[in-house]
Design a protein around this motif. Structure first.
Motif, PDB file in Angstrom:
ATOM      1  N   THR A 105      21.768  36.289 -86.955  1.00 59.31           N
ATOM      2  CA  THR A 105      22.326  35.792 -88.219  1.00 59.31           C
ATOM      3  C   THR A 105      23.847  35.647 -88.111  1.00 59.31           C
ATOM      4  O   THR A 105      24.435  34.819 -88.801  1.00 59.31           O
ATOM      5  N   GLY A 106      24.460  36.450 -87.253  1.00 62.00           N
ATOM      6  CA  GLY A 106      25.895  36.315 -87.028  1.00 62.00           C
ATOM      7  C   GLY A 106      26.231  34.956 -86.462  1.00 62.00           C
ATOM      8  O   GLY A 106      27.155  34.273 -86.925  1.00 62.00           O
ATOM      9  N   ARG A 107      25.450  34.525 -85.450  1.00 60.45           N
ATOM     10  CA  ARG A 107      25.668  33.200 -84.853  1.00 60.45           C
ATOM     11  C   ARG A 107      25.378  32.106 -85.863  1.00 60.45           C
ATOM     12  O   ARG A 107      26.122  31.120 -85.958  1.00 60.45           O
ATOM     13  N   VAL A 108      24.275  32.276 -86.625  1.00 60.36           N
ATOM     14  CA  VAL A 108      23.914  31.265 -87.630  1.00 60.36           C
ATOM     15  C   VAL A 108      25.020  31.152 -88.680  1.00 60.36           C
ATOM     16  O   VAL A 108      25.421  30.043 -89.065  1.00 60.36           O
ATOM     17  N   ALA A 109      25.541  32.309 -89.126  1.00 57.20           N
ATOM     18  CA  ALA A 109      26.593  32.300 -90.152  1.00 57.20           C
ATOM     19  C   ALA A 109      27.813  31.539 -89.656  1.00 57.20           C
ATOM     20  O   ALA A 109      28.403  30.736 -90.386  1.00 57.20           O
ATOM     21  N   LEU A 110      28.179  31.796 -88.400  1.00 54.70           N
ATOM     22  CA  LEU A 110      29.344  31.121 -87.832  1.00 54.70           C
ATOM     23  C   LEU A 110      29.121  29.605 -87.792  1.00 54.70           C
ATOM     24  O   LEU A 110      30.010  28.821 -88.141  1.00 54.70           O
ATOM     25  N   ALA A 111      27.893  29.188 -87.395  1.00 54.51           N
ATOM     26  CA  ALA A 111      27.582  27.763 -87.297  1.00 54.51           C
ATOM     27  C   ALA A 111      27.582  27.107 -88.678  1.00 54.51           C
ATOM     28  O   ALA A 111      28.176  26.034 -88.863  1.00 54.51           O
ATOM     29  N   VAL A 112      26.934  27.762 -89.656  1.00 60.04           N
ATOM     30  CA  VAL A 112      26.868  27.197 -91.008  1.00 60.04           C
ATOM     31  C   VAL A 112      28.275  27.088 -91.599  1.00 60.04           C
ATOM     32  O   VAL A 112      28.636  26.078 -92.222  1.00 60.04           O
ATOM     33  N   ALA A 113      29.088  28.139 -91.386  1.00 65.10           N
ATOM     34  CA  ALA A 113      30.458  28.135 -91.909  1.00 65.10           C
ATOM     35  C   ALA A 113      31.249  26.989 -91.291  1.00 65.10           C
ATOM     36  O   ALA A 113      32.027  26.313 -91.976  1.00 65.10           O
ATOM     37  N   LEU A 114      31.039  26.750 -90.002  1.00 63.98           N
ATOM     38  CA  LEU A 114      31.773  25.684 -89.306  1.00 63.98           C
ATOM     39  C   LEU A 114      31.399  24.313 -89.866  1.00 63.98           C
ATOM     40  O   LEU A 114      32.273  23.476 -90.143  1.00 63.98           O
ATOM     41  N   VAL A 115      30.086  24.088 -90.056  1.00 61.82           N
ATOM     42  CA  VAL A 115      29.624  22.807 -90.607  1.00 61.82           C
ATOM     43  C   VAL A 115      30.179  22.615 -92.019  1.00 61.82           C
ATOM     44  O   VAL A 115      30.704  21.547 -92.367  1.00 61.82           O
ATOM     45  N   GLY A 116      30.089  23.676 -92.840  1.00 65.71           N
ATOM     46  CA  GLY A 116      30.614  23.609 -94.204  1.00 65.71           C
ATOM     47  C   GLY A 116      32.104  23.317 -94.217  1.00 65.71           C
ATOM     48  O   GLY A 116      32.593  22.510 -95.012  1.00 65.71           O
TER      49      GLY A 116
END
Lengths: 132, 127
Positions: A105-116
């Motif tokens: 979820t840490g990696r997913v959070a970083l990816a979602v934050a980057l896209v946002g």
């Protein structure tokens, strides 16, 4: 001072570095950084309340090179803190605490934050947003 | 069982007050999820350097209500968060106390100034 010579319990330095540690401290750093952004947000609202001249000066500051960099850094901090904050709220509900899940979820959070961040940064500064 | 003698005597455990800060941090975070999403989505398409468009947006419909709630939640959340950081990293009782007081005062001023600005704009456009 006697309190400073007492032995300390094992501290952060004894652990092998893991990127989740960086994600954790990043939550604090982005939070504190946004506290300064809150000052800018309130100043922006106050300038709008003060009148057209003051608002023009405020947007000129925000639209300057330094202003844009600060806005982008605040936006990036917001995106990360928002998504990672959802992760924290899930942990508080005892969800996703497994080591593997927490790392994923840490990696997913970083990816979602980057896209946002990229999407909102575009919307903030695209020609339609009307900066001078 | 790890229980203090007093807790055993009372038979009730903690009264729950000790976690007030922790709870307030989470409750304000939950409130900020919809409020910040609304703020970001609602601002999309508003030309930020256009004074008239921005003040109309601030005063339009329920926007002053959401903005006031956003300021309340964000100031509360920020105050609690910075407080924890001060407690963790600022050492020395005098400096720590001064930092905590300054943190509270600064966030109180931010909240009052922000809400006052929103209401000024909203009431101006309402009349």
């Amino acid at each position: 001072m006697s309190t400073q010579t007492r032995p300390l319990s094992p501290h952060l330095g004894i652990y092998r570095f893991m990127y989740t540690m960086a994600l954790s401290i990043l939550h604090r750093i982005t939070g504190v950084w946004m506290a300064f952004g809150l000052v800018a947000l309130v100043a922006w609202l106050c300038s709008a309340a003060a009148g057209e001249g003051d608002y023009a000066r405020a947007t000129a500051l925000l639209g300057s090179a330094i202003g844009r960099i600060l806005l982008l850094l605040w936006l990036a901090a917001f995106c990360y803190h928002f998504v990672n904050g959802l992760r924290h709220l899930a942990w508080d509900a005892l969800l996703g605490l497994e080591k593997r899940t927490a790392r994923l979820t840490g990696r997913v959070a970083l990816a979602v934050a980057l896209v946002g961040f990229l999407a909102l940064a575009y919307l903030l500064f695209c020609p339609r947003a009307g900066w001078p | 069982m790890l229980r203090s003698p007093l807790a055993v005597v009372l038979g009730r455990g903690s009264a729950g007050d000790g976690v007030a800060h922790w709870w307030a941090q989470r409750v304000s975070a939950l409130a900020l999820v919809p409020l910040t999403l609304w703020f970001v989505v609602s601002l999309i398409g508003v030309p930020l350097n256009d004074y008239a468009a921005v003040t109309i947006w601030i005063g339009a419909g329920w926007n002053p209500v959401w903005l006031t709630l956003l300021l309340l939640a964000v100031c509360w959340h920020s105050r609690l968060g910075v407080q924890v950081v001060i407690e963790d990293y600022v050492h020395g009782p005098a400096l720590k106390l001064a930092s905590l007081l300054l943190n509270n005062a600064a966030h109180a001023v931010l909240l009052a100034a922000g809400v006052y600005a929103v209401l000024r704009i909203a009431l101006r456009s309402a009349t």
